[in-house]
Design a protein around this motif. Structure first.
Motif, PDB file in Angstrom:
ATOM      1  N   SER A  90      12.494  99.564  52.275  1.00 48.36           N
ATOM      2  CA  SER A  90      11.922  99.172  51.817  1.00 48.36           C
ATOM      3  C   SER A  90      12.928  97.895  50.962  1.00 48.36           C
ATOM      4  O   SER A  90      14.724  98.134  51.159  1.00 48.36           O
ATOM      5  CB  SER A  90      12.034 100.456  49.807  1.00 48.36           C
ATOM      6  OG  SER A  90      12.938 100.675  49.895  1.00 48.36           O
ATOM      7  N   THR A  91      13.014  97.149  50.267  1.00 48.45           N
ATOM      8  CA  THR A  91      13.543  96.170  49.894  1.00 48.45           C
ATOM      9  C   THR A  91      14.698  97.110  48.914  1.00 48.45           C
ATOM     10  O   THR A  91      15.789  96.272  48.869  1.00 48.45           O
ATOM     11  CB  THR A  91      12.577  94.816  48.638  1.00 48.45           C
ATOM     12  OG1 THR A  91      11.648  94.107  49.603  1.00 48.45           O
ATOM     13  CG2 THR A  91      13.941  94.034  48.327  1.00 48.45           C
ATOM     14  N   TYR A  92      14.191  97.455  48.328  1.00 47.37           N
ATOM     15  CA  TYR A  92      15.231  98.681  47.278  1.00 47.37           C
ATOM     16  C   TYR A  92      16.599  99.326  47.979  1.00 47.37           C
ATOM     17  O   TYR A  92      17.401  98.784  47.697  1.00 47.37           O
ATOM     18  CB  TYR A  92      14.383  99.769  46.443  1.00 47.37           C
ATOM     19  CG  TYR A  92      13.222  99.096  46.080  1.00 47.37           C
ATOM     20  CD1 TYR A  92      13.450  98.283  44.909  1.00 47.37           C
ATOM     21  CD2 TYR A  92      12.012  99.059  46.077  1.00 47.37           C
ATOM     22  CE1 TYR A  92      12.337  97.603  43.712  1.00 47.37           C
ATOM     23  CE2 TYR A  92      10.652  98.797  45.661  1.00 47.37           C
ATOM     24  CZ  TYR A  92      10.753  98.185  44.058  1.00 47.37           C
ATOM     25  OH  TYR A  92       9.421  97.248  43.235  1.00 47.37           O
ATOM     26  N   LEU A 148      10.286  88.763  43.015  1.00 45.70           N
ATOM     27  CA  LEU A 148      10.124  89.543  44.322  1.00 45.70           C
ATOM     28  C   LEU A 148       8.497  89.739  43.286  1.00 45.70           C
ATOM     29  O   LEU A 148       7.484  90.528  43.853  1.00 45.70           O
ATOM     30  CB  LEU A 148      10.444  90.602  45.011  1.00 45.70           C
ATOM     31  CG  LEU A 148      11.581  89.596  45.925  1.00 45.70           C
ATOM     32  CD1 LEU A 148      12.155  90.920  46.802  1.00 45.70           C
ATOM     33  CD2 LEU A 148      10.654  89.188  47.323  1.00 45.70           C
TER      34      LEU A 148
END
Length: 124
Positions: free
Chosen positions: A26-28, A71
């Protein structure tokens, strides 16, 4: 005065306690892993020219939050709420679970206004 990220995690560090809840792809998780390299303190040092006063937020925290805000298409108020309440955001920004977040106006101050001439660091 510019705040600095502490390399030693706090007792309530979101990544240490809840990092397994954030998928690695994930981006996180990517931001959590690389944010210090992506957003070094020098990136926003020009916003703190005097070096006096109480330390502000760490240099890597707000750029991380600004990326997530864009985002997810959130308003400044929604982003401030997410930084205060969402585990994924806290993991990405390197915050402890009990971090109070920031006031929503901090997003506006760091991002600037539409049409505003951006500093050289913001240009591709």
């Amino acid at each position: 005065m510019q705040g600095k990220s502490d390399p030693n995690p706090e007792l309530m560090d979101a990544a240490a306690l809840c990092g397994q809840l954030v998928p690695e792809s994930s981006t996180y998780a990517v931001l959590a892993k690389h944010r210090l390299r992506l957003f070094p303190d020098e990136l926003i040092a020009d916003l703190f020219p005097s070096g006096r006063g109480r330390p502000s937020v760490p240099g890597d925290m707000m750029p991380t939050a600004l990326v997530l805000k864009e985002l997810e298409g959130l308003s400044d108020r929604q982003a401030a709420d997410a930084l205060r309440c969402h585990i994924r955001w806290k993991v990405a920004a390197g915050l402890p679970l009990d971090h109070p977040g920031v006031h929503y106006t901090v997003f506006h101050l760091l991002a600037g206004s539409p049409g505003e001439k951006l500093p050289p660091r913001a240009h591709p």
